[in-house]
Scaffold this motif. Structure first.
Motif, mmCIF file in Angstrom:
data_model
loop_
_atom_site.group_PDB
_atom_site.id
_atom_site.type_symbol
_atom_site.label_atom_id
_atom_site.label_comp_id
_atom_site.label_asym_id
_atom_site.label_seq_id
_atom_site.Cartn_x
_atom_site.Cartn_y
_atom_site.Cartn_z
ATOM 1 N N THR A 196 0.832 -1.207 0.000
ATOM 2 C CA THR A 196 0.000 0.000 0.000
ATOM 3 C C THR A 196 0.865 1.256 0.000
ATOM 4 N N TYR A 197 1.887 1.275 0.837
ATOM 5 C CA TYR A 197 2.809 2.415 0.877
ATOM 6 C C TYR A 197 3.626 2.529 -0.416
ATOM 7 N N THR A 198 3.956 1.397 -0.999
ATOM 8 C CA THR A 198 4.696 1.402 -2.265
ATOM 9 C C THR A 198 3.841 2.019 -3.371
ATOM 10 N N GLU A 199 2.573 1.636 -3.409
ATOM 11 C CA GLU A 199 1.663 2.231 -4.385
ATOM 12 C C GLU A 199 1.550 3.736 -4.171
ATOM 13 N N ALA A 200 1.451 4.150 -2.921
ATOM 14 C CA ALA A 200 1.342 5.582 -2.601
ATOM 15 C C ALA A 200 2.587 6.344 -3.068
ATOM 16 N N PHE A 201 3.767 5.723 -2.941
ATOM 17 C CA PHE A 201 5.006 6.348 -3.404
ATOM 18 C C PHE A 201 4.899 6.722 -4.878
ATOM 19 N N PHE A 202 4.452 5.782 -5.701
ATOM 20 C CA PHE A 202 4.362 6.033 -7.140
ATOM 21 C C PHE A 202 3.240 7.026 -7.465
ATOM 22 N N LYS A 203 2.113 6.898 -6.786
ATOM 23 C CA LYS A 203 0.998 7.825 -7.033
ATOM 24 C C LYS A 203 1.381 9.248 -6.660
ATOM 25 N N ASN A 204 2.118 9.421 -5.573
ATOM 26 C CA ASN A 204 2.557 10.757 -5.168
ATOM 27 C C ASN A 204 3.507 11.383 -6.182
ATOM 28 N N LYS A 205 4.157 10.567 -6.982
ATOM 29 C CA LYS A 205 5.059 11.062 -8.023
ATOM 30 C C LYS A 205 4.332 11.236 -9.359
ATOM 31 N N GLY A 206 3.009 11.003 -9.370
ATOM 32 C CA GLY A 206 2.210 11.251 -10.566
ATOM 33 C C GLY A 206 2.007 10.066 -11.482
ATOM 34 N N TYR A 207 2.352 8.865 -11.041
ATOM 35 C CA TYR A 207 2.197 7.676 -11.872
ATOM 36 C C TYR A 207 0.874 6.979 -11.565
ATOM 37 N N ILE A 208 0.450 6.165 -12.500
ATOM 38 C CA ILE A 208 -0.740 5.329 -12.337
ATOM 39 C C ILE A 208 -0.265 3.944 -11.934
ATOM 40 N N THR A 209 -0.928 3.326 -10.957
ATOM 41 C CA THR A 209 -0.512 1.993 -10.516
ATOM 42 C C THR A 209 -1.663 1.000 -10.612
#
Length: 124
Positions: free
Chosen positions: A17-30
Motif C-alpha cells: 500500500t505504501y509502495t503504491e502511494a510512493f508512485f501515485k505521489n510522483k504522478g504515476y498510475i498503478t
C-alpha cells in the motif's frame, strides 16, 4: 534490482500500500495484482501508455524480496532509439535517454524510500 530482507516482520500488504502511494505521489498510475505470497505493482506514466516498470514483493512477512523491474518494452525503446540514429531517428534516442534517466532516478528514489519505510516498520 532485487533486495532480500530477512527477519524484518513487516506486513507485506501494508508495504505494498505504501509502495503504491510512493508512485501515485510522483504522478504515476498503478495497478496492484495479488496472489499467494506475491504482490505485483505495475507502474504506468498515464492511463493510455504501457507499463514502464513493476515492483514485485514476494515471500512472507519475516523473509521477503522486493524486485524493481524495468519493463521489457522500455528496454527495447532505448535500444531502438540507439539503432535508429543511423537513419535520422535522433528524436527516438533522445526520448529513450529521457525515459532511461527518469527510470534510473525513480528507482534510486524508490530504494531510499523502501529502506526508510522498512526501518520505520521495524520500530513499531
Amino acid at each position: 534490482m532485487r533486495v532480500d530482507y530477512s527477519h524484518k516482520n513487516v506486513d507485506l500488504s501494508l508495504l505494498a500500500t505504501y509502495t503504491e502511494a510512493f508512485f501515485k505521489n510522483k504522478g504515476y498510475i498503478t495497478e496492484k495484482l495479488e496472489s499467494e505470497n506475491r504482490i505485483t505493482i505495475i507502474v504506468k506514466r498515464n492511463e493510455v501508455s504501457g507499463p514502464i516498470c513493476a515492483v514485485r514483493i514476494e515471500g512472507t512477512s519475516n523473509n521477503f524480496t522486493i524486485d524493481f523491474i524495468w519493463e521489457e518494452s522500455v528496454r527495447k525503446r532505448i535500444i531502438l532509439g540507439s539503432l535508429t540514429t543511423l537513419f535520422g531517428g535522433g528524436i527516438l534516442i533522445l526520448r529513450g535517454l529521457q525515459l532511461k534517466e527518469e527510470l534510473e532516478k525513480l528507482e534510486r528514489d524508490f530504494w531510499v524510500y523502501i529502506q526508510e519505510l522498512i526501518a520505520a516498520f521495524e520500530k513499531r
